[in-house]
Motif scaffolding. Structure first.
Motif, PDB file in Angstrom:
ATOM      1  N   VAL A  89       8.638   0.206  -1.850  1.00 42.02           N
ATOM      2  CA  VAL A  89       9.809  -0.637  -2.139  1.00 42.02           C
ATOM      3  C   VAL A  89      10.173  -1.470  -0.918  1.00 42.02           C
ATOM      4  N   LEU A  90      10.116  -0.870   0.259  1.00 36.31           N
ATOM      5  CA  LEU A  90      10.425  -1.615   1.479  1.00 36.31           C
ATOM      6  C   LEU A  90       9.434  -2.759   1.681  1.00 36.31           C
ATOM      7  N   ILE A  91       8.165  -2.474   1.487  1.00 39.48           N
ATOM      8  CA  ILE A  91       7.144  -3.518   1.625  1.00 39.48           C
ATOM      9  C   ILE A  91       7.420  -4.644   0.644  1.00 39.48           C
ATOM     10  N   ALA A  92       7.738  -4.291  -0.595  1.00 36.40           N
ATOM     11  CA  ALA A  92       8.023  -5.303  -1.620  1.00 36.40           C
ATOM     12  C   ALA A  92       9.227  -6.154  -1.242  1.00 36.40           C
ATOM     13  N   LYS A  93      10.230  -5.529  -0.664  1.00 32.63           N
ATOM     14  CA  LYS A  93      11.429  -6.275  -0.268  1.00 32.63           C
ATOM     15  C   LYS A  93      11.081  -7.375   0.726  1.00 32.63           C
ATOM     16  N   TRP A  94      10.320  -7.011   1.745  1.00 34.94           N
ATOM     17  CA  TRP A  94      10.042  -7.989   2.798  1.00 34.94           C
ATOM     18  C   TRP A  94       8.960  -8.983   2.393  1.00 34.94           C
ATOM     19  N   GLN A  95       8.080  -8.600   1.494  1.00 31.37           N
ATOM     20  CA  GLN A  95       7.146  -9.582   0.939  1.00 31.37           C
ATOM     21  C   GLN A  95       7.902 -10.641   0.147  1.00 31.37           C
ATOM     22  N   SER A  96       8.911 -10.208  -0.590  1.00 31.47           N
ATOM     23  CA  SER A  96       9.753 -11.140  -1.344  1.00 31.47           C
ATOM     24  C   SER A  96      10.533 -12.046  -0.403  1.00 31.47           C
ATOM     25  N   GLU A  97      11.011 -11.486   0.700  1.00 24.79           N
ATOM     26  CA  GLU A  97      11.753 -12.282   1.684  1.00 24.79           C
ATOM     27  C   GLU A  97      10.845 -13.341   2.311  1.00 24.79           C
ATOM     28  N   ILE A  98       9.614 -12.974   2.589  1.00 22.28           N
ATOM     29  CA  ILE A  98       8.666 -13.929   3.159  1.00 22.28           C
ATOM     30  C   ILE A  98       8.422 -15.078   2.184  1.00 22.28           C
ATOM     31  N   ILE A  99       8.253 -14.767   0.911  1.00 22.14           N
ATOM     32  CA  ILE A  99       8.042 -15.809  -0.103  1.00 22.14           C
ATOM     33  C   ILE A  99       9.235 -16.765  -0.140  1.00 22.14           C
ATOM     34  N   LYS A 100      10.439 -16.212  -0.066  1.00 26.24           N
ATOM     35  CA  LYS A 100      11.643 -17.049  -0.073  1.00 26.24           C
ATOM     36  C   LYS A 100      11.706 -17.948   1.165  1.00 26.24           C
ATOM     37  N   LEU A 101      11.396 -17.372   2.321  1.00 24.89           N
ATOM     38  CA  LEU A 101      11.423 -18.154   3.557  1.00 24.89           C
ATOM     39  C   LEU A 101      10.353 -19.245   3.556  1.00 24.89           C
ATOM     40  N   GLU A 102       9.183 -18.929   3.017  1.00 24.47           N
ATOM     41  CA  GLU A 102       8.113 -19.936   2.964  1.00 24.47           C
ATOM     42  C   GLU A 102       8.474 -21.080   2.021  1.00 24.47           C
ATOM     43  N   ARG A 103       9.202 -20.766   0.953  1.00 20.20           N
ATOM     44  CA  ARG A 103       9.660 -21.813   0.037  1.00 20.20           C
ATOM     45  C   ARG A 103      10.622 -22.767   0.755  1.00 20.20           C
ATOM     46  N   ILE A 104      11.548 -22.186   1.519  1.00 18.90           N
ATOM     47  CA  ILE A 104      12.497 -23.009   2.274  1.00 18.90           C
ATOM     48  C   ILE A 104      11.761 -23.820   3.337  1.00 18.90           C
ATOM     49  N   TRP A 105      10.809 -23.182   3.996  1.00 26.58           N
ATOM     50  CA  TRP A 105      10.027 -23.850   5.033  1.00 26.58           C
ATOM     51  C   TRP A 105       9.289 -25.065   4.453  1.00 26.58           C
ATOM     52  N   SER A 106       8.725 -24.900   3.277  1.00 26.51           N
ATOM     53  CA  SER A 106       8.005 -26.005   2.632  1.00 26.51           C
ATOM     54  C   SER A 106       8.946 -27.143   2.265  1.00 26.51           C
ATOM     55  N   GLN A 107      10.118 -26.804   1.774  1.00 31.70           N
ATOM     56  CA  GLN A 107      11.095 -27.829   1.402  1.00 31.70           C
ATOM     57  C   GLN A 107      11.559 -28.626   2.614  1.00 31.70           C
ATOM     58  N   MET A 108      11.626 -27.983   3.753  1.00 31.63           N
ATOM     59  CA  MET A 108      12.064 -28.652   4.979  1.00 31.63           C
ATOM     60  C   MET A 108      11.069 -29.696   5.452  1.00 31.63           C
ATOM     61  N   ALA A 109       9.828 -29.596   5.001  1.00 28.69           N
ATOM     62  CA  ALA A 109       8.804 -30.551   5.421  1.00 28.69           C
ATOM     63  C   ALA A 109       9.120 -31.960   4.952  1.00 28.69           C
ATOM     64  N   GLU A 110       9.945 -32.084   3.928  1.00 30.22           N
ATOM     65  CA  GLU A 110      10.299 -33.389   3.384  1.00 30.22           C
ATOM     66  C   GLU A 110      11.312 -34.128   4.249  1.00 30.22           C
ATOM     67  N   SER A 111      11.902 -33.437   5.211  1.00 28.84           N
ATOM     68  CA  SER A 111      12.906 -34.053   6.068  1.00 28.84           C
ATOM     69  C   SER A 111      12.294 -34.449   7.406  1.00 28.84           C
ATOM     70  N   SER A 112      12.681 -35.633   7.879  1.00 34.96           N
ATOM     71  CA  SER A 112      12.203 -36.100   9.179  1.00 34.96           C
ATOM     72  C   SER A 112      13.284 -35.962  10.253  1.00 34.96           C
ATOM     73  N   VAL A 113      14.429 -35.423   9.870  1.00 32.59           N
ATOM     74  CA  VAL A 113      15.516 -35.222  10.819  1.00 32.59           C
ATOM     75  C   VAL A 113      15.097 -34.190  11.860  1.00 32.59           C
ATOM     76  N   GLN A 114      15.353 -34.502  13.127  1.00 36.17           N
ATOM     77  CA  GLN A 114      14.910 -33.651  14.219  1.00 36.17           C
ATOM     78  C   GLN A 114      15.464 -32.240  14.101  1.00 36.17           C
ATOM     79  N   GLU A 115      16.741 -32.134  13.699  1.00 41.36           N
ATOM     80  CA  GLU A 115      17.362 -30.819  13.570  1.00 41.36           C
ATOM     81  C   GLU A 115      16.661 -29.984  12.507  1.00 41.36           C
ATOM     82  N   SER A 116      16.299 -30.639  11.395  1.00 38.03           N
ATOM     83  CA  SER A 116      15.604 -29.926  10.325  1.00 38.03           C
ATOM     84  C   SER A 116      14.218 -29.470  10.776  1.00 38.03           C
TER      85      SER A 116
END
Length: 267
Positions: free
Chosen positions: A211-238
Motif C-alpha cells: 500500500v505504501l509503494i502504491a501511494k508513492w507511485q500514485s504521487e509520482i504519476i501526479k507530479l509527473e502530470r504537473i511537470w508535463s503541464q508546466m512545459a507549456e509555460s515559458s515563464v522563468q518562475e514556472s
C-alpha cells in the motif's frame, strides 16, 4: 449502522485502525468527531470508560449529540461544540484523537492547544491526516513527542496513514534514532535522508508495504502530470518550479527503487 440502543457501531477500516491504537481505560478526546462514531464505538466496546467529542460544525455537532443519546451514552460521552482543543479543559483527557483532516490544519490545532495549555495531562496522540502527514511529523518532532508507530491502509480507493505518538522524557534521543536514515541504501547526506523520512514516514519506510509503494507511485504519476503541464509555460518562475518538480520526482523514484519489493517482505 447507527449506534441505537444496544446496537454496536460499525467503524470503517480507517477508524478501526485509529481505535486499535487507543489504550484500554483511556480518557479520550476525539477532536473533529463528526458523528462521534469513534468515541461511541470505544465506549460500547468497553475499551474506554469516558470520552469527549469535539465538533465545530453545527450539523455534525447535532448528529454527535443524537448519536450519544441514541446509544444511551450521555452520562459518559460529553459532546461539545468548539474549535479544536478549545472544547477541553487541561487534564480532562490523556488521549487525543484527530482524524480526517489535513495535516497542516491538524498541526495548527495541536499548536493552539499546546499554547493554551490544553495538552496538559495528555500522554498519547492518535492522528490520521488525510494529506500533509509530514506537517504532523514536523510538529511532533518540534515539540518532543515520540512517534512510536505508523500504519498505512487503503479503503474505498483512498490511502490513509495513522500516526501514534506519546509524550516521552526520552523523546529527543529516540527521535534522533528514529529519523536516522542510515538504513536507506542511498548516497544522500543525513539531512536529506531525514527530510525523506519526515515526508514518507520513518516507520513506514523501515517496513514498507504494498500500500505504501502504491501511494508513492500514485504521487509520482501526479507530479509527473504537473511537470508535463508546466512545459507549456515559458515563464522563468514556472521553469524553475518545473525543475524542482523534476528533482522531487527523481528523488521519490530513487527511494522507492531502494525499498524491498518482494511481497514476502511486506507486513
Amino acid at each position: 449502522m447507527d449506534g441505537v440502543g444496544n446496537l454496536m457501531i460499525e467503524l470503517s477500516k480507517r477508524l478501526r485502525l485509529v481505535a486499535d491504537y487507543i489504550a484500554d481505560g483511556a480518557a479520550l478526546a476525539d477532536i473533529g468527531s463528526d458523528h462521534a462514531l469513534l468515541p461511541v464505538y470505544l465506549l460500547q466496546s468497553g475499551k474506554i470508560s469516558k470520552a469527549i467529542a469535539g465538533e465545530v460544525n453545527p450539523g455534525p455537532f447535532k448528529a454527535a449529540q443524537k448519536a450519544a443519546l441514541a446509544a444511551g451514552l450521555t452520562d459518559r460521552l460529553s459532546v461539545r461544540r468548539g474549535d479544536g482543543l478549545a472544547v477541553l479543559e487541561p487534564g480532562e483527557a490523556d488521549t487525543i484523537t484527530i482524524a480526517g483532516m489535513g495535516g497542516a490544519l491538524m498541526s495548527s490545532i495541536l499548536e493552539a492547544g499546546r499554547a493554551n495549555g490544553k495538552l496538559e495531562g495528555v500522554s498519547r496522540l492518535v492522528l490520521q491526516p488525510n494529506i500533509g502527514e509530514d506537517a504532523v511529523r514536523v510538529w511532533l518532532l518540534e515539540h518532543n513527542w515520540y512517534l512510536t508507530d505508523e500504519a498505512v491502509l487503503e479503503e474505498d480507493g483512498k490511502i490513509y496513514e495513522v500516526l501514534h505518538a506519546v509524550r516521552d522524557a526520552e523523546a529527543a534521543p529516540k527521535n534522533e534514532a528514529l529519523y536516522d536514515g542510515a538504513f536507506l541504501p542511498l548516497p544522500f547526506e543525513p539531512e536529506l535522508k531525514k527530510v525523506i523520512l519526515i515526508r514518507m514516514g520513518p516507520h513506514l519506510l523501515r517496513q514498507p508495504t504494498a500500500v505504501l509503494i502504491a501511494k508513492w507511485q500514485s504521487e509520482i504519476i501526479k507530479l509527473e502530470r504537473i511537470w508535463s503541464q508546466m512545459a507549456e509555460s515559458s515563464v522563468q518562475e514556472s521553469m524553475a518550479k518545473r525543475e524542482q518538480f523534476r528533482k522531487e520526482i527523481d528523488l521519490l523514484k530513487e527511494v522507492l527503487a531502494c525499498l524491498p519489493t518482494d511481497k514476502a517482505s511486506f507486513r
